[in-house]
Design a protein around this motif. Structure first.
Motif, mmCIF file in Angstrom:
data_model
loop_
_atom_site.group_PDB
_atom_site.id
_atom_site.type_symbol
_atom_site.label_atom_id
_atom_site.label_comp_id
_atom_site.label_asym_id
_atom_site.label_seq_id
_atom_site.Cartn_x
_atom_site.Cartn_y
_atom_site.Cartn_z
ATOM 1 N N ALA A 65 -55.620 -31.061 -59.323
ATOM 2 C CA ALA A 65 -54.873 -31.430 -60.504
ATOM 3 C C ALA A 65 -53.120 -31.366 -60.289
ATOM 4 O O ALA A 65 -53.128 -30.519 -59.027
ATOM 5 C CB ALA A 65 -54.985 -29.805 -61.323
ATOM 6 N N SER A 66 -52.787 -31.271 -61.296
ATOM 7 C CA SER A 66 -51.361 -31.077 -61.180
ATOM 8 C C SER A 66 -50.416 -29.474 -60.851
ATOM 9 O O SER A 66 -51.258 -29.109 -61.945
ATOM 10 C CB SER A 66 -50.495 -31.757 -61.869
ATOM 11 N N ALA A 67 -50.709 -28.495 -60.497
ATOM 12 C CA ALA A 67 -50.238 -27.694 -60.347
ATOM 13 C C ALA A 67 -49.218 -26.724 -59.964
ATOM 14 O O ALA A 67 -49.164 -27.045 -58.634
ATOM 15 C CB ALA A 67 -52.061 -26.683 -59.410
ATOM 16 N N ARG A 68 -48.419 -25.779 -61.171
ATOM 17 C CA ARG A 68 -47.468 -25.336 -60.399
ATOM 18 C C ARG A 68 -46.811 -23.748 -61.160
ATOM 19 O O ARG A 68 -47.468 -23.794 -62.058
ATOM 20 C CB ARG A 68 -46.319 -26.110 -60.259
ATOM 21 N N MET A 69 -46.576 -23.005 -60.064
ATOM 22 C CA MET A 69 -45.926 -21.344 -61.021
ATOM 23 C C MET A 69 -44.752 -21.825 -61.597
ATOM 24 O O MET A 69 -43.745 -22.714 -60.813
ATOM 25 C CB MET A 69 -46.360 -20.694 -60.122
ATOM 26 N N ASP A 105 -29.194 -32.263 -56.337
ATOM 27 C CA ASP A 105 -30.588 -33.475 -55.404
ATOM 28 C C ASP A 105 -30.720 -33.616 -54.181
ATOM 29 O O ASP A 105 -31.348 -34.266 -53.756
ATOM 30 C CB ASP A 105 -29.616 -34.652 -56.475
ATOM 31 N N SER A 106 -30.479 -33.025 -54.002
ATOM 32 C CA SER A 106 -30.549 -32.651 -52.466
ATOM 33 C C SER A 106 -31.766 -31.594 -52.305
ATOM 34 O O SER A 106 -32.221 -30.653 -52.588
ATOM 35 C CB SER A 106 -29.103 -32.092 -52.105
ATOM 36 N N PHE A 107 -32.235 -31.871 -51.053
ATOM 37 C CA PHE A 107 -33.532 -30.668 -50.640
ATOM 38 C C PHE A 107 -32.745 -29.599 -50.285
ATOM 39 O O PHE A 107 -31.720 -29.598 -49.850
ATOM 40 C CB PHE A 107 -34.944 -31.431 -49.387
ATOM 41 N N ILE A 118 -38.068 -32.959 -58.775
ATOM 42 C CA ILE A 118 -38.664 -33.331 -58.167
ATOM 43 C C ILE A 118 -39.813 -32.857 -57.659
ATOM 44 O O ILE A 118 -40.629 -32.685 -57.487
ATOM 45 C CB ILE A 118 -38.258 -34.433 -57.241
ATOM 46 N N TRP A 119 -39.156 -31.322 -57.918
ATOM 47 C CA TRP A 119 -39.916 -29.829 -56.969
ATOM 48 C C TRP A 119 -41.254 -29.994 -57.889
ATOM 49 O O TRP A 119 -42.024 -30.056 -56.855
ATOM 50 C CB TRP A 119 -39.749 -28.978 -57.085
ATOM 51 N N SER A 120 -41.420 -30.581 -59.348
ATOM 52 C CA SER A 120 -43.279 -30.624 -59.285
ATOM 53 C C SER A 120 -43.791 -31.377 -59.325
ATOM 54 O O SER A 120 -44.958 -31.556 -59.253
ATOM 55 C CB SER A 120 -42.540 -29.972 -61.343
ATOM 56 N N VAL A 121 -43.365 -32.631 -58.851
ATOM 57 C CA VAL A 121 -44.013 -33.958 -58.458
ATOM 58 C C VAL A 121 -44.382 -34.244 -56.382
ATOM 59 O O VAL A 121 -44.879 -34.464 -56.349
ATOM 60 C CB VAL A 121 -44.233 -34.948 -59.577
ATOM 61 N N HIS A 122 -43.858 -33.001 -56.040
ATOM 62 C CA HIS A 122 -43.206 -33.588 -54.658
ATOM 63 C C HIS A 122 -44.591 -32.721 -53.722
ATOM 64 O O HIS A 122 -44.331 -31.838 -54.263
ATOM 65 C CB HIS A 122 -41.506 -32.986 -54.226
ATOM 66 N N GLU A 123 -44.754 -33.187 -52.328
ATOM 67 C CA GLU A 123 -46.157 -32.545 -51.981
ATOM 68 C C GLU A 123 -45.759 -31.023 -51.865
ATOM 69 O O GLU A 123 -46.375 -29.716 -51.821
ATOM 70 C CB GLU A 123 -46.847 -32.998 -50.911
#
Length: 127
Positions: A65-69, A105-107, A118-123
């Motif tokens: 599942a797509s799961a984030r807090m 936009d940076s890590f 992209i945090w919500s979709v990045h591993e």
């Protein structure tokens, strides 16, 4: 006291049933509050601790599942610190603490934490 009407939802798209349920629970739609009925798109559960919530999120993510807090705006937000862009643990509930959010936009954290867009979709966004 100033009363403000909420016209939009933030970070809760994808489930019209969830949006209707929240609006009823908050009393902003005129509808009577009701128990949540699962719709297969949104998982709603009440837990006793942030640690229990983390366990559920990791279990859901492990099942695909797509799961984030996410945290509300009631905590301060410290900008990333130092050249490694260290994230401060702004969200604190008892002994549990986590960074509130990343920005730009940076890590962060020496390239281990994804940027906000992209945090919500990045591993690596799960942690």
């Amino acid at each position: 006291m100033r009363r403000t009407g909420l016209r939009e939802q933030f970070r809760c798209g994808g489930s019209d049933a969830y949006i209707r349920w929240v609006r009823g629970a908050l009393g902003v739609s005129g509808a009577e509050p009701e128990l949540w009925t699962p719709d297969g798109l949104m998982h709603v559960e009440v837990v006793d601790s942030p640690e229990e919530l983390v366990r559920i999120i990791r279990s859901e993510a492990g099942a695909g599942a797509s799961a984030r807090m996410v945290a509300g705006y009631c905590w301060p937000w410290t900008k990333p610190l130092g050249k490694e862009k260290r994230l401060e643990p702004d969200v604190r509930i008892g002994d549990w603490h986590r960074p509130w959010n990343a920005d730009s936009d940076s890590f962060y954290e020496n390239k281990t934490v994804p940027p906000s867009k992209i945090w919500s979709v990045h591993e690596n966004g799960l942690g």
